[in-house]
Design a protein around this motif. Structure first.
Motif, PDB file in Angstrom:
ATOM      1  N   ALA A 338      -6.950 -26.000   1.936  1.00  0.00           N
ATOM      2  CA  ALA A 338      -5.729 -25.424   1.376  1.00  0.00           C
ATOM      3  C   ALA A 338      -5.047 -26.424   0.451  1.00  0.00           C
ATOM      4  O   ALA A 338      -5.239 -27.641   0.564  1.00  0.00           O
ATOM      5  CB  ALA A 338      -4.776 -25.016   2.497  1.00  0.00           C
ATOM      6  N   GLU A 342       0.259 -24.407  -0.014  1.00  0.00           N
ATOM      7  CA  GLU A 342      -0.176 -23.477   1.034  1.00  0.00           C
ATOM      8  C   GLU A 342       0.065 -24.054   2.424  1.00  0.00           C
ATOM      9  O   GLU A 342       0.452 -23.340   3.349  1.00  0.00           O
ATOM     10  CB  GLU A 342      -1.651 -23.130   0.831  1.00  0.00           C
ATOM     11  CG  GLU A 342      -1.909 -22.289  -0.423  1.00  0.00           C
ATOM     12  CD  GLU A 342      -3.379 -22.187  -0.774  1.00  0.00           C
ATOM     13  OE1 GLU A 342      -3.743 -21.255  -1.515  1.00  0.00           O
ATOM     14  OE2 GLU A 342      -4.170 -23.053  -0.321  1.00  0.00           O
ATOM     15  N   ALA A 351       4.358 -16.719   3.987  1.00  0.00           N
ATOM     16  CA  ALA A 351       3.229 -16.470   3.105  1.00  0.00           C
ATOM     17  C   ALA A 351       3.719 -15.639   1.935  1.00  0.00           C
ATOM     18  O   ALA A 351       4.701 -14.901   2.055  1.00  0.00           O
ATOM     19  CB  ALA A 351       2.101 -15.733   3.846  1.00  0.00           C
TER      20      ALA A 351
END
Length: 369
Positions: A338, A342, A351
């Motif tokens: 990631a 993120e 998210a």
């Protein structure tokens, strides 16, 4: 003794048309121009202060206030003295002080008296670093302001980067003026990988010998020769005493990609000239560029050997590094790891909002809003 000055209202050689769109401050600004426009006071000098002490009046000794206006956070004061006229424009904590006078020396002297001891510097914090910000103001042209930016030490943020990137950054953070071989610092890679965060930490690591300035309108910088010269040749915060400057240009994809010569005209040439051409000769100036482009798409002149002090591709952390960073496994963690952005989202339990996957639609049906 000089002759009795004419009131600014009667000195204006033009007719003022005022309507309900004009504020009292606009009128004060116009009146200030009267003696300069007629030639009674043909010399002007000005100074800008980013932060003014709350109790500083910015009025020199023996000043007589002629007009004063306040419009919300902005105020304008018109004052005069023997052979000079002064305009003080204040907003929030900043101010511009401009003086017209019968001689250039008098104008400069009065500005010095008005601003002497008026600048207010924030109490320095160990975790903060002073960064400059350049932009073109519609009223004042090229302008620089400063802010205190919070930045962690390299040891504190090193784990935010995948191992090859962290190893490359180790040497960059320890760079001294004696180590400088190239003048261009290039950070490239996908969005959200921490390029800007690395530059803040770099500013802290280099603060003893390098002033870091961020150019907020880089597309204009290399298309406006006057703006470029102000930044390249102008002296700020002690750079005349041998300190280096690092000019940061963020997200300059169009400037340095392979077809930049066609799309950006002379902008790329001017960038290269600033780093190792005639414009950069004798100047302790480095240029830092961030881009989301792949290395293969960058212009070969930008990445040629000897031009770059550092050329670092900043990528995502591996899955193992991501798990270690989070301190746990997570369903939202992909097989390939990631990006730093993120990981912070996963840590916060947030998210991006996305369109639900549509059956029968394209494979890329989840579109981030």
């Amino acid at each position: 003794m000089s002759a009795t000055p004419v009131d600014p209202l009667h000195a204006l050689p033009i007719r003022l048309n005022i309507d309900d769109s004009d504020s009292p401050s606009d009128v004060v600004d116009a009146l200030f121009l009267g003696r300069f426009a007629t030639g009674e006071q043909p010399y002007a000098h000005s100074a800008s202060l980013d932060r003014v002490k709350p109790r500083a009046t910015l009025l020199p000794p023996r000043a007589t206030v002629l007009r004063a206006a306040r419009d919300g956070d902005r105020s304008a004061t018109l004052a005069e003295g023997d052979g000079w006229t002064l305009l003080i424009s204040r907003w929030n904590r900043g101010a511009d002080v401009t003086v017209t006078a019968v001689t250039a020396e008098l104008a400069e002297k009065v500005v010095g008296q008005a601003t002497d001891g008026a600048a207010d510097e924030p109490e320095p914090q160990p975790e903060n670093v002073t960064m400059g910000f350049w932009y073109v103001s519609p009223r004042r042209g090229p302008h620089r302001t400063t802010r205190q930016i919070s930045a962690g030490t390299w040891d504190e943020v090193r784990s935010n980067y995948t191992a090859p990137v962290a190893d490359a950054m180790d040497g960059l953070m320890k760079t001294t003026p004696e180590d400088i071989a190239g003048r261009l610092l290039l950070l490239h890679g996908p969005p959200g990988t921490g390029k800007t965060s690395a530059l803040r930490t770099l500013a802290r690591s280099w603060r003893d010998w390098c002033q870091v300035d961020c150019v907020l309108d880089p597309e204009r910088l290399f298309s406006d020769v006057g703006y470029l010269m102000d930044i390249a040749i102008g002296e700020d915060d002690g750079t005349a005493k041998g300190r280096w400057r690092l000019l940061l240009l963020e997200d300059c994809d169009e400037l340095i990609r392979g077809e930049a010569k066609h799309t950006a005209g002379q902008a790329l040439s001017r960038l290269l000239n600033l780093t190792d051409g005639l414009l950069g000769q004798g100047r302790n100036v480095l240029v830092g560029v961030t881009t989301n482009e792949d290395l293969e798409r960058l212009h070969p002149a930008v990445v040629r050997p000897g031009r770059c002090l550092a050329r670092i591709e900043v990528g995502p952390l591996t899955r193992a590094e991501s798990v270690n960073w989070l301190g746990r496994t997570d369903e939202g963690l992909g097989r390939d790891g990631a990006t730093l952005a993120e990981l912070y989202a996963l840590r916060r339990g947030t998210a991006p909002t996305s369109v639900p996957e549509q059956r029968g639609a394209d494979a890329d049906g989840g579109l981030y809003l």
